[in-house]
Design a protein around this motif. Sequence first.
Motif, PDB file in Angstrom:
ATOM      1  N   ASN A  67      17.174  21.908  58.008  1.00 47.13           N
ATOM      2  CA  ASN A  67      18.357  22.027  58.865  1.00 47.13           C
ATOM      3  C   ASN A  67      18.045  21.580  60.287  1.00 47.13           C
ATOM      4  OD1 ASN A  67      20.034  23.025  56.850  1.00 47.13           O
ATOM      5  ND2 ASN A  67      19.398  25.136  57.223  1.00 47.13           N
ATOM      6  N   ASP A  68      17.309  20.493  60.413  1.00 44.97           N
ATOM      7  CA  ASP A  68      16.985  19.916  61.718  1.00 44.97           C
ATOM      8  C   ASP A  68      16.188  20.868  62.605  1.00 44.97           C
ATOM      9  OD1 ASP A  68      17.277  17.343  62.503  1.00 44.97           O
ATOM     10  OD2 ASP A  68      19.284  17.553  63.303  1.00 44.97           O
ATOM     11  N   ASN A  69      15.268  21.605  62.040  1.00 45.37           N
ATOM     12  CA  ASN A  69      14.381  22.537  62.753  1.00 45.37           C
ATOM     13  C   ASN A  69      15.121  23.673  63.454  1.00 45.37           C
ATOM     14  OD1 ASN A  69      12.188  20.984  61.929  1.00 45.37           O
ATOM     15  ND2 ASN A  69      12.235  19.741  63.772  1.00 45.37           N
ATOM     16  N   ASN A  74      11.955  30.426  54.518  1.00 44.23           N
ATOM     17  CA  ASN A  74      12.790  30.289  55.714  1.00 44.23           C
ATOM     18  C   ASN A  74      12.383  29.078  56.542  1.00 44.23           C
ATOM     19  OD1 ASN A  74      14.248  32.560  55.035  1.00 44.23           O
ATOM     20  ND2 ASN A  74      13.178  33.916  56.447  1.00 44.23           N
ATOM     21  N   ILE A  75      11.107  28.770  56.567  1.00 42.63           N
ATOM     22  CA  ILE A  75      10.642  27.590  57.299  1.00 42.63           C
ATOM     23  C   ILE A  75      11.096  26.317  56.604  1.00 42.63           C
ATOM     24  CG2 ILE A  75       8.567  26.281  57.925  1.00 42.63           C
ATOM     25  CD1 ILE A  75       7.381  28.976  58.815  1.00 42.63           C
ATOM     26  N   TYR A  76      11.014  26.268  55.265  1.00 49.24           N
ATOM     27  CA  TYR A  76      11.536  25.101  54.541  1.00 49.24           C
ATOM     28  C   TYR A  76      13.018  24.892  54.883  1.00 49.24           C
ATOM     29  CZ  TYR A  76       7.470  25.018  51.343  1.00 49.24           C
ATOM     30  OH  TYR A  76       6.220  24.934  50.789  1.00 49.24           O
ATOM     31  N   THR A  77      13.779  25.970  54.873  1.00 50.81           N
ATOM     32  CA  THR A  77      15.211  25.885  55.177  1.00 50.81           C
ATOM     33  C   THR A  77      15.424  25.386  56.593  1.00 50.81           C
ATOM     34  OG1 THR A  77      15.676  27.693  53.645  1.00 50.81           O
ATOM     35  CG2 THR A  77      17.374  27.197  55.281  1.00 50.81           C
ATOM     36  N   SER A  78      14.669  25.919  57.529  1.00 54.23           N
ATOM     37  CA  SER A  78      14.788  25.514  58.924  1.00 54.23           C
ATOM     38  C   SER A  78      14.465  24.034  59.103  1.00 54.23           C
ATOM     39  CB  SER A  78      13.849  26.360  59.787  1.00 54.23           C
ATOM     40  OG  SER A  78      13.893  25.955  61.123  1.00 54.23           O
ATOM     41  N   ILE A  79      13.387  23.581  58.471  1.00 49.61           N
ATOM     42  CA  ILE A  79      12.989  22.172  58.582  1.00 49.61           C
ATOM     43  C   ILE A  79      14.081  21.268  58.013  1.00 49.61           C
ATOM     44  CG2 ILE A  79      11.374  20.455  57.671  1.00 49.61           C
ATOM     45  CD1 ILE A  79       9.172  22.621  57.980  1.00 49.61           C
ATOM     46  N   VAL A  84      10.779  17.519  54.651  1.00 54.34           N
ATOM     47  CA  VAL A  84      11.645  16.364  54.921  1.00 54.34           C
ATOM     48  C   VAL A  84      10.797  15.103  55.036  1.00 54.34           C
ATOM     49  CG1 VAL A  84      13.218  15.339  56.613  1.00 54.34           C
ATOM     50  CG2 VAL A  84      13.398  17.760  56.061  1.00 54.34           C
ATOM     51  N   GLN A  85       9.634  15.223  55.678  1.00 53.86           N
ATOM     52  CA  GLN A  85       8.736  14.089  55.864  1.00 53.86           C
ATOM     53  C   GLN A  85       7.397  14.424  55.199  1.00 53.86           C
ATOM     54  OE1 GLN A  85       8.222  13.151  59.998  1.00 53.86           O
ATOM     55  NE2 GLN A  85       7.940  10.990  59.592  1.00 53.86           N
ATOM     56  N   PRO A  86       7.295  14.233  53.869  1.00 54.70           N
ATOM     57  CA  PRO A  86       6.103  14.668  53.140  1.00 54.70           C
ATOM     58  C   PRO A  86       4.892  13.740  53.266  1.00 54.70           C
ATOM     59  CG  PRO A  86       7.646  13.682  51.633  1.00 54.70           C
ATOM     60  CD  PRO A  86       8.312  13.696  52.986  1.00 54.70           C
ATOM     61  N   ASN A  87       5.029  12.654  54.018  1.00 51.48           N
ATOM     62  CA  ASN A  87       3.899  11.734  54.142  1.00 51.48           C
ATOM     63  C   ASN A  87       2.817  12.319  55.042  1.00 51.48           C
ATOM     64  OD1 ASN A  87       5.017  11.464  56.681  1.00 51.48           O
ATOM     65  ND2 ASN A  87       5.636   9.341  56.411  1.00 51.48           N
ATOM     66  N   ARG A  88       1.715  11.631  55.152  1.00 52.80           N
ATOM     67  CA  ARG A  88       0.569  12.127  55.925  1.00 52.80           C
ATOM     68  C   ARG A  88       0.951  12.384  57.380  1.00 52.80           C
ATOM     69  NH1 ARG A  88      -3.784  10.882  59.081  1.00 52.80           N
ATOM     70  NH2 ARG A  88      -5.780  11.797  58.449  1.00 52.80           N
ATOM     71  N   GLY A  91      -2.862  39.805  55.679  1.00 51.26           N
ATOM     72  CA  GLY A  91      -4.253  39.407  55.831  1.00 51.26           C
ATOM     73  C   GLY A  91      -4.542  37.977  55.427  1.00 51.26           C
ATOM     74  N   VAL A  92      -3.550  37.112  55.551  1.00 51.30           N
ATOM     75  CA  VAL A  92      -3.694  35.699  55.179  1.00 51.30           C
ATOM     76  C   VAL A  92      -4.063  34.894  56.422  1.00 51.30           C
ATOM     77  CG1 VAL A  92      -2.478  33.698  54.242  1.00 51.30           C
ATOM     78  CG2 VAL A  92      -2.025  35.969  53.332  1.00 51.30           C
ATOM     79  N   LYS A  93      -5.034  34.009  56.291  1.00 51.63           N
ATOM     80  CA  LYS A  93      -5.498  33.215  57.431  1.00 51.63           C
ATOM     81  C   LYS A  93      -4.798  31.865  57.550  1.00 51.63           C
ATOM     82  CE  LYS A  93      -8.723  36.123  58.629  1.00 51.63           C
ATOM     83  NZ  LYS A  93      -8.391  37.055  59.672  1.00 51.63           N
ATOM     84  N   GLN A  94      -4.194  31.394  56.440  1.00 54.44           N
ATOM     85  CA  GLN A  94      -3.613  30.060  56.430  1.00 54.44           C
ATOM     86  C   GLN A  94      -2.354  30.041  55.578  1.00 54.44           C
ATOM     87  OE1 GLN A  94      -6.079  26.895  54.628  1.00 54.44           O
ATOM     88  NE2 GLN A  94      -6.082  26.016  56.681  1.00 54.44           N
ATOM     89  N   ALA A  95      -1.292  29.427  56.098  1.00 49.31           N
ATOM     90  CA  ALA A  95      -0.046  29.275  55.345  1.00 49.31           C
ATOM     91  C   ALA A  95      -0.142  27.993  54.521  1.00 49.31           C
ATOM     92  CB  ALA A  95       1.141  29.204  56.288  1.00 49.31           C
ATOM     93  N   VAL A  96       0.267  28.072  53.260  1.00 47.80           N
ATOM     94  CA  VAL A  96       0.194  26.917  52.365  1.00 47.80           C
ATOM     95  C   VAL A  96       1.608  26.445  52.045  1.00 47.80           C
ATOM     96  CG1 VAL A  96      -0.609  26.061  50.135  1.00 47.80           C
ATOM     97  CG2 VAL A  96      -1.964  27.770  51.373  1.00 47.80           C
ATOM     98  N   PHE A  97       1.864  25.172  52.334  1.00 47.71           N
ATOM     99  CA  PHE A  97       3.180  24.577  52.103  1.00 47.71           C
ATOM    100  C   PHE A  97       3.083  23.497  51.031  1.00 47.71           C
ATOM    101  CE2 PHE A  97       3.513  26.386  56.278  1.00 47.71           C
ATOM    102  CZ  PHE A  97       4.807  26.871  56.321  1.00 47.71           C
ATOM    103  N   GLU A  98       4.190  23.272  50.343  1.00 46.05           N
ATOM    104  CA  GLU A  98       4.274  22.212  49.342  1.00 46.05           C
ATOM    105  C   GLU A  98       4.853  20.966  50.013  1.00 46.05           C
ATOM    106  OE1 GLU A  98       6.211  23.261  45.642  1.00 46.05           O
ATOM    107  OE2 GLU A  98       5.806  25.380  46.078  1.00 46.05           O
ATOM    108  N   PRO A  99       4.106  19.876  50.057  1.00 50.57           N
ATOM    109  CA  PRO A  99       4.594  18.663  50.708  1.00 50.57           C
ATOM    110  C   PRO A  99       5.919  18.163  50.127  1.00 50.57           C
ATOM    111  CG  PRO A  99       2.268  18.453  50.223  1.00 50.57           C
ATOM    112  CD  PRO A  99       2.744  19.711  49.557  1.00 50.57           C
ATOM    113  N   SER A 100       6.152  18.375  48.847  1.00 56.27           N
ATOM    114  CA  SER A 100       7.376  17.879  48.211  1.00 56.27           C
ATOM    115  C   SER A 100       8.628  18.554  48.763  1.00 56.27           C
ATOM    116  CB  SER A 100       7.306  18.074  46.699  1.00 56.27           C
ATOM    117  OG  SER A 100       7.209  19.456  46.391  1.00 56.27           O
ATOM    118  N   LYS A 101       8.489  19.724  49.392  1.00 52.79           N
ATOM    119  CA  LYS A 101       9.640  20.432  49.946  1.00 52.79           C
ATOM    120  C   LYS A 101       9.904  20.085  51.414  1.00 52.79           C
ATOM    121  CE  LYS A 101       9.633  24.508  47.000  1.00 52.79           C
ATOM    122  NZ  LYS A 101       9.660  25.995  47.020  1.00 52.79           N
TER     123      LYS A 101
END
Length: 76
Positions: free
Chosen positions: A19-21, A12-17, A51-55, A39-49
Amino acid sequence: MSDLTLDQAIENIYTSINNDNEDLDSHIAALKAAMAREGVKQAVFEPSKLVQPNRQGRKIMQSYFRKKGVAVSFSA
């Protein structure tokens, strides 16, 4: 708010991002709740997904999510 799985919340966050946040804050809240349930401490995202995957884009995302109480990392 329905009980989403962690993967659904991240998608849902990928979709939101892409769609202009649109409704990003509510999706972050759902992600935070899913992380607490699973019980997860950190969300892991794929940079390739992103809009702005650069640093710079990743650092902006990490900063914004940190302000909302969510730790973010990126897969290799």
